[in-house]
Each structure stands twice: as structure tokens, then as C-alpha cells.
Design an enzyme around this catalytic site. Structure first.
Site, short mmCIF file in Angstrom:
data_model
loop_
_atom_site.label_atom_id
_atom_site.label_comp_id
_atom_site.label_asym_id
_atom_site.label_seq_id
_atom_site.Cartn_x
_atom_site.Cartn_y
_atom_site.Cartn_z
CD GLN A 1 -3.36 -4.43 6.44
OE1 GLN A 1 -3.30 -3.44 5.71
NE2 GLN A 1 -3.92 -5.56 6.05
CE LYS B 1 -3.78 -2.49 2.11
NZ LYS B 1 -4.55 -2.86 3.30
CG ASP C 1 -9.51 -0.27 4.58
OD1 ASP C 1 -9.12 -0.55 3.43
OD2 ASP C 1 -8.85 -0.53 5.61
#
Ligand code: NAP
Length: 283
Positions: free
Chosen positions: A96, A52, A119
Site C-alpha cells: 500500500q 481490499k 497493482d
């Protein structure tokens, strides 16, 4: 001969588009910044986080890295999220997952400002998707829609079957297909006679997390098959939820694993980071 949908090519195109949009913002003096929070040092999470950050660097997005010890308390993590929520220089926040067992993941997801939730996991954004409002959409299912559209596959009016109803894939996937005017059936582990349902699908999305589960008996002649699953077999090779070799002769289009859906997730995260500039303004 089936079309093998090239996720690598499509994700590269999307990253190039993001790069251009980031440059246009930079020309106006706007820098996009993503805060990436990792708790502990799980090797798989580290690989995802690094990929990422690399994608951010490629498209010109600044990434801030927060690597917290496995023993960090829920309260300390909530304080960091609160700080990032209130930092006007931070456009997007990504924590995460999975988090260690002593931290309530849902509580952390709810603590992230919905306007920085790149997200797309916050209940606000999940709700926005279901009632057709603008907001962040979960990256993997958003990537599937791009694979279909950019391969010229019409969704409207098609019989779409999604296998799996998880919060991060199955449910948002079904909402997105519905938004594209597909006729959507969602199946799960309690579905009776799965094969009967999947074998009527024009577009079949496999997201059940079972290696090579979908064989040709589950698939209609000429269907489009999208494989969200990712598994490593005994020889450390990647495979999906679909038995690619068994199915490929029967379908009109199919995604491979690797090189299909998996590579799209980070590209869509970059799109969400670009979109965050406008979405932040609604806060
Ligand atoms: P998950 O949370 O384990 O959900 C699996 C879903 O499949 C559940 O809804 C489950 O039903 C259903 N299911 C399980 N066995 C089934 C069966 N035999 N028949 C019908 N339905 C069945 O998994 P997930 O997070 O959605 O991920 C699914 C797959 O996608 C995994 O292989 C994962 O690694 C992969 N994935 C890939 C990406 C990416 O490409 N970037 C991102 C996320 C996930 P119940 O609800 O009844 O239990």
C-alpha cells in the site's frame, strides 16, 4: 438527459464475475492468495487496505496481511517482498502506497516480481502495456475502460483527452485508450490553453487532482466525462475534479463522485488477482 454511469452497479457485476472465476479455480484445487503489505497506520491507507481485504473475502480470495511498523527499514521491507516473491502460495503482492519518506517507493515497486504485481506499477508491466503485451494493468484506469465499455460507449475513433499524466492514472489511461483505438491527447499542468483542447473531446478523462476544476466551459456538448478525482470538501463530503452539477446538463454521459470511478479500483484489483493465476505461470 445525461446517462449517469453507475460505478457501483458495474463494480458489483465485475466482483460477481470474479467470484465465479475464483470458484471455478477452487473446484480445480487452485486457491488464489493476495499478500497485502501496509507500513505504518495512516488512517486513509488503513481504510483502503481493509476495503481490499473485504473484497478479497467476498470473492473468495485468501488475503495475507502484513502490518509493519512505521520504523521498518527499507532493507526489511525488501526482504519481506523477496520472501513473498518466492512463496509459491502467494499469487499477488500489494504494497500500500504511500510509504514513509525513508523508504524509496520506486525501489520497492521494482522489487515486486512483475508476475505478482497486481497493482500494475512495475516498469515491466508499464512497458508491457505500452507495447501491447499481456500483463497487469493499473486498476483505476482499467476501471475507467470497463465503465465505458459496459455503458456501451464506443472508444474507437473517438477524440479522447486525458487531463493528467501521473504514472498510476494519466499515463496508463492514455495507453489503454490508445489500445482501444481512441485518438488520444494527454494534457498536464504545462499544457497551454487546456480549455481549447478539452472542449474538443468526445471522451474527457479528468485526473488532475483539483476539486471541481472542470466546469461546462471545458466540455463539448454531448461529450462523455469521466471523473477520476476524489476530494473531501470542508463539510467532509466527497467531490471530484469535475463540477458535476455545472456539467451534467451539457454531456451525454458522466460519472458521479462518489459512485463512479472510485468504486471500480478494487473491483479491478480483484480481476488482477484472478488473472495472476495465469500470469504467475509465465514466471
Ligand atoms: P497526481 O499524481 O497529482 O497527478 C495530477 C496530474 O494532473 C499531473 O500530471 C499534473 O500535471 C496534472 N495537472 C495538475 N493541475 C493541472 C491543471 N491545472 N491543468 C492540467 N493538468 C494539471 O494525481 P493522480 O495520482 O494522477 O490522481 C489524480 C486524481 O485522481 C486525484 O484527485 C486522486 O485523488 C484521484 N485518484 C483516484 C483513484 C481512484 O478512484 N481509485 C485512484 C488514483 C487517483 P504535471 O504532471 O505537469 O504536474
Amino acid at each position: 438527459m445525461a446517462l449517469i454511469i453507475d460505478g457501483r452497479k458495474i463494480s458489483a457485476q465485475i466482483k460477481e464475475e470474479c467470484k465465479e472465476q475464483v470458484a471455478a479455480y477452487q473446484a480445480r484445487g487452485i486457491e488464489i492468495c493476495l499478500a497485502v503489505v501496509q507500513v505504518g497506520s495512516d488512517p486513509a491507507s488503513s481504510v483502503y487496505v481493509n476495503n481490499k481485504k473485504k473484497a478479497c473475502a467476498y470473492v473468495g480470495i485468501r488475503s495475507l496481511s502484513y502490518e509493519l511498523d512505521e520504523t521498518v527499514t527499507e532493507e526489511e521491507l525488501l526482504q519481506l517482498v523477496d520472501r513473498l516473491n518466492n512463496d509459491p502460495a502467494v499469487n499477488g503482492i500489494l504494497v500500500q502506497l504511500p510509504l514513509p519518506a525513508h523508504i524509496d517507493e520506486n525501489k520497492i515497486i521494482r522489487a515486486i516480481s512483475p508476475m505478482k504485481d497486481v497493482d500494475g506499477f512495475h516498469p515491466y508491466n508499464v512497458g508491457a502495456l505500452s507495447i501491447g503485451l499481456k500483463g497487469f494493468v493499473s486498476c483505476t484506469p482499467a476501471g475507467v475502460i470497463q465503465l465505458l465499455k459496459r455503458s456501451g460507449i464506443e472508444i474507437a475513433g473517438k477524440n479522447c483527452v486525458v487531463i493528467g499524466r501521473s504514472n498510476i492514472v494519466g499515463k496508463p489511461m492514455s495507453m489503454l485508450l490508445l489500445r482501444e483505438n481512441g485518438t488520444v491527447t494527454v494534457t498536464h499542468s504545462r499544457t497551454k490553453d487546456l480549455q481549447e483542447i478539452t472542449s474538443k473531446a468526445d471522451i474527457l478523462i479528468a485526473a488532475l487532482g483539483k476539486p471541481k476544476f472542470i466546469t461546462k466551459e471545458y466540455v463539448k456538448e454531448g461529450a462523455v466525462v469521466i471523473d477520476v478525482g476524489i476530494h473531501r470538501n470542508a463539510e467532509n463530503k466527497l467531490c471530484g475534479d469535475v463540477d458535476f452539477e455545472d456539467v451534467k446538463e451539457k454531456v451525454s454521459a458522466i460519472t458521479p463522485v462518489p459512485g463512479g470511478v472510485g468504486v471500480m479500483t478494487i473491483a479491478m484489483l480483484m480481476c488482477n488477482c484472478v488473472a495472476s493465476v495465469e500470469i504467475n505461470e509465465r514466471a
